[in-house]
Design a protein around this motif. Structure first.
Motif, PDB file in Angstrom:
ATOM      1  N   ASN A   1       3.782   5.589  -5.497  1.00 50.35           N
ATOM      2  CA  ASN A   1       3.566   5.526  -6.927  1.00 50.35           C
ATOM      3  C   ASN A   1       2.618   6.608  -7.400  1.00 50.35           C
ATOM      4  N   ALA A   2       1.555   6.766  -6.589  1.00 57.17           N
ATOM      5  CA  ALA A   2       0.496   7.680  -6.992  1.00 57.17           C
ATOM      6  C   ALA A   2       0.896   9.140  -6.784  1.00 57.17           C
ATOM      7  N   ALA A   3       1.863   9.365  -5.860  1.00 56.70           N
ATOM      8  CA  ALA A   3       2.257  10.738  -5.566  1.00 56.70           C
ATOM      9  C   ALA A   3       2.904  11.377  -6.806  1.00 56.70           C
ATOM     10  N   PRO A   4       2.524  12.602  -7.131  1.00 56.85           N
ATOM     11  CA  PRO A   4       3.017  13.216  -8.359  1.00 56.85           C
ATOM     12  C   PRO A   4       4.527  13.456  -8.328  1.00 56.85           C
ATOM     13  N   ARG A   5       5.086  13.555  -7.082  1.00 61.18           N
ATOM     14  CA  ARG A   5       6.500  13.833  -6.968  1.00 61.18           C
ATOM     15  C   ARG A   5       7.342  12.680  -7.530  1.00 61.18           C
ATOM     16  N   VAL A   6       6.805  11.447  -7.445  1.00 67.45           N
ATOM     17  CA  VAL A   6       7.550  10.284  -7.942  1.00 67.45           C
ATOM     18  C   VAL A   6       6.828   9.740  -9.166  1.00 67.45           C
TER      19      VAL A   6
ATOM     20  N   ARG B   1       0.832  -1.195   0.000  1.00 67.81           N
ATOM     21  CA  ARG B   1       0.000   0.000   0.000  1.00 67.81           C
ATOM     22  C   ARG B   1       0.876   1.258   0.000  1.00 67.81           C
ATOM     23  N   GLU B   2       1.941   1.176   0.795  1.00 68.25           N
ATOM     24  CA  GLU B   2       2.900   2.272   0.854  1.00 68.25           C
ATOM     25  C   GLU B   2       3.498   2.527  -0.534  1.00 68.25           C
ATOM     26  N   ALA B   3       3.846   1.420  -1.205  1.00 70.82           N
ATOM     27  CA  ALA B   3       4.446   1.524  -2.536  1.00 70.82           C
ATOM     28  C   ALA B   3       3.469   2.178  -3.504  1.00 70.82           C
ATOM     29  N   GLU B   4       2.200   1.780  -3.377  1.00 70.29           N
ATOM     30  CA  GLU B   4       1.196   2.349  -4.270  1.00 70.29           C
ATOM     31  C   GLU B   4       1.018   3.836  -4.009  1.00 70.29           C
ATOM     32  N   ARG B   5       1.098   4.184  -2.718  1.00 71.22           N
ATOM     33  CA  ARG B   5       0.936   5.585  -2.352  1.00 71.22           C
ATOM     34  C   ARG B   5       2.075   6.402  -2.975  1.00 71.22           C
TER      35      ARG B   5
END
Lengths: 298, 296
Positions: free
Chosen positions: A278-283, A272-276
């Motif tokens: 992933n979803a963040a525009p910064r990364v 879930r952390e990884a997905e978060r």
């Protein structure tokens, strides 16, 4: 509609699951019976447990069974995992049908039959090449053969669920296919491999039929010894032994289940952390988030 | 994908393939070969079906007597029938007992379900042999069951269960009930409650909704559970040998006796081959096609 859980359901469950445990509870209870007559209560005693410690042939066969189980489970877990990888990852290769048929066949084959077949082979090998003598090695081979099926089925389902895009991401980052598999997918399917090993271990430890066919005159596994004693009727020493085995296995299963659930929960959290991330525009790219999070899921 | 064509993939495929070929498939062809041999008193106790004649030609002798015996001697036919019947009725009773348990489990709250599941799975891991042995103390003439029934005044003489066919049934049902409950629970749990709601909105009484919605949707679980019980029950050895009477005819026991007591290996091989062809073959074919059906 809310799921109804009525008194009737509770009664069925108590009765149904209770009945499964009645014989085991009775057996454990009578193992503390002072009377040598198994069905007559003669007061509380631990005499049968101390008898057990002095029962040399029993201890010997227990050790033999443990040795066999560790070897058979280890062979089965390696071959079973390889078979699962081959069947899930390689869509077509010569012998694929044969492999998948041979992997699942032991699940539907009565053990008496596989036992006879393997024994006939070993006997004629021995006749022709003077090898292998029936005993430890032949039992291990027989056990490994049927345990592979259970390992493959367990690992296969886990492998189907494993996300292959992670491995592809690793390969995009320059890892070779073997490296990517070992770093990414192997940790993901590790719980299945562990439970495959444990399942094989207990199946081997419990096996009577294959062992009886495979064992030479001087080899006696624990189930074979128990069977020959039980054939003569109930025995308080066997009650004590059975209690120890049941307690050990029960504790092991509950511990393993608890640990696996914890590992699973942590893994889910990391995903879930990884997905978060992933979803963040910064990364914007999977390259930073995913492999780092997945590297140590267990 | 490119790498699946890689020759190194054989490092993964070959070890399990070779191991299973040697220890699973080859033995079967070997058994087939011996089923055509004759029983003789020597080591190993059967004739070789390939012999070399004086002019060095390979000569093949197929002795069909072992298979003929399967048909002419009543023992084997009766054993097949008895095993099939026992396995069939045990499976049926397991289904009738297991369905309500699985159904009730699927209705339990999530947290309770996990505990119940563990309670069902735990016997899987405890020794099969020891569970059958534990049953003996319950169904013996002076066992717990008779004691209870006598106390309650339901019977006046202890019931003789041990060493009868009833004991075999009880043994199989007791040992394999979890195998029935697990797949049933898995399908029932996935059942969408909205479907039952819809049925009741449309005026179906609960029993009707059960017959029209729940039962057909749980069919995969019924089939899977029945297979899991029926297949091992047919070839069962431990239960008939420990709980059943001395003359019971479960095929697993007949095979064992033919092998260890009578030392007639060619006939034992013929019985085994017939068993594989008649029972395991159809089941394997069925499973293969149902798996393909699921995939497509």
């Amino acid at each position: 509609m809310r799921r109804q859980f009525s008194a009737l359901h509770i009664a069925i469950l108590c009765l149904g699951i209770g009945v499964l445990y009645v014989p085991i509870v009775v057996l454990v209870g009578y193992s503390f019976n002072a009377s040598p007559l198994v069905n007559v209560w003669g007061g509380f005693s631990t005499i049968w447990y101390s008898r057990l410690l002095h029962h040399q042939s029993l201890l010997d066969s227990a050790l033999l069974s443990l040795d066999v189980a560790v070897c058979a489970a280890s062979i089965a877990v390696v071959l079973g995992t390889l078979a699962a990888i081959a069947l899930v990852r390689f869509a077509r290769f010569p012998g694929r049908f044969l492999l998948s048929a041979m992997v699942t066949a032991p699940l539907v084959m009565p053990e008496v039959i596989t036992g006879i077949a393997l024994l006939l082979l070993f006997v004629s090998l021995l006749h022709t090449f003077s090898w292998p003598h029936r005993g430890f090695l032949t039992i291990v081979f027989a056990h490994a053969t049927f345990c592979i099926a259970y390992v493959t089925v367990t690992v296969q389902s886990r492998l189907h669920g494993a996300d292959q895009s992670l491995e592809e991401a690793a390969m995009d980052l320059g890892a070779g296919p073997a490296r990517a598999f070992i770093d990414i997918t192997l940790p993901l399917i590790a719980p299945a491999i562990v439970s495959g090993w444990l399942l094989s271990f207990t199946l081997s430890l419990d096996d009577l039929v294959s062992s009886s066919f495979m064992a030479g005159p001087s080899t006696n596994t624990l189930p074979m010894l128990i069977y020959s004693k039980v054939k003569l009727g109930l025995s308080p020493v066997i009650n004590a032994l059975a209690t120890l085995i049941i307690v050990a296995v029960g504790a092991g299963v509950i511990c393993a289940g608890w640990m696996m659930r914890r590992a699973e929960a942590r893994h889910e959290l990391e995903m879930r952390e990884a997905e978060r991330l992933n979803a963040a525009p910064r990364v914007p790219d999977v390259r930073e988030g995913v492999p780092r999070a997945v590297r140590s899921p267990s | 994908m490119n790498r699946t064509r890689h020759p190194r993939r054989w490092l993964i495929i070959l070890p399990p393939l070779l191991f299973l070929l040697i220890f699973f498939l080859v033995p079967f062809f070997y058994t087939l070969k011996i089923s055509f041999a004759e029983s003789v008193i020597r080591i190993p106790p059967f004739t070789d079906i390939f012999t070399r004649t004086a002019d060095h030609r390979l000569h093949l002798t197929l002795d069909l007597n072992n298979f003929r015996r399967l048909f002419t001697e009543e023992l084997y036919g009766l054993a097949y029938l008895f095993s099939l019947r026992t396995a069939f009725f045990s499976t049926l009773i397991c289904l009738l007992l297991g369905y309500p348990i699985a159904y009730a489990m699927s209705r339990a709250p999530r947290a309770t379900q996990k505990v119940l599941l563990l309670a069902i799975i735990l016997p899987f891991w405890t020794s099969f042999l020891l569970r059958v042995y534990a049953l003996e103390a319950v169904i013996q003439n002076d066992g717990i069951l008779n004691m209870l029934l006598l106390r309650l005044g339901l019977i006046s003489h202890p019931l003789v269960i041990m060493h009868t066919n009833l004991a075999i049934y009880i043994g199989i049902i007791y040992s394999y009930l979890p195998y029935m409950v697990l797949p049933l629970f898995a399908t029932l749990q996935k059942l969408d409650p909205a479907l039952l709601e819809a049925a009741s909105d449309l005026g179906s009484p609960p029993w009707r909704a059960f017959l029209d919605v729940t039962l057909p949707l749980s069919l995969p679980g019924i089939i899977a559970g029945s297979m899991l019980v029926f297949i091992p029950a047919v070839g069962e050895f431990v239960i008939p040998s420990l709980l059943g009477g001395p003359g019971n005819l479960m095929i697993g026991r007949v095979l064992w006796d033919e092998f260890f007591t009578n030392h007639d290996w060619p006939v034992a091989s013929a019985v085994a081959i017939a068993f594989v062809v008649l029972l395991v073959g159809p089941i394997a074919i069925y499973q293969y096609f149902s798996a393909r059906h699921l995939e497509s």
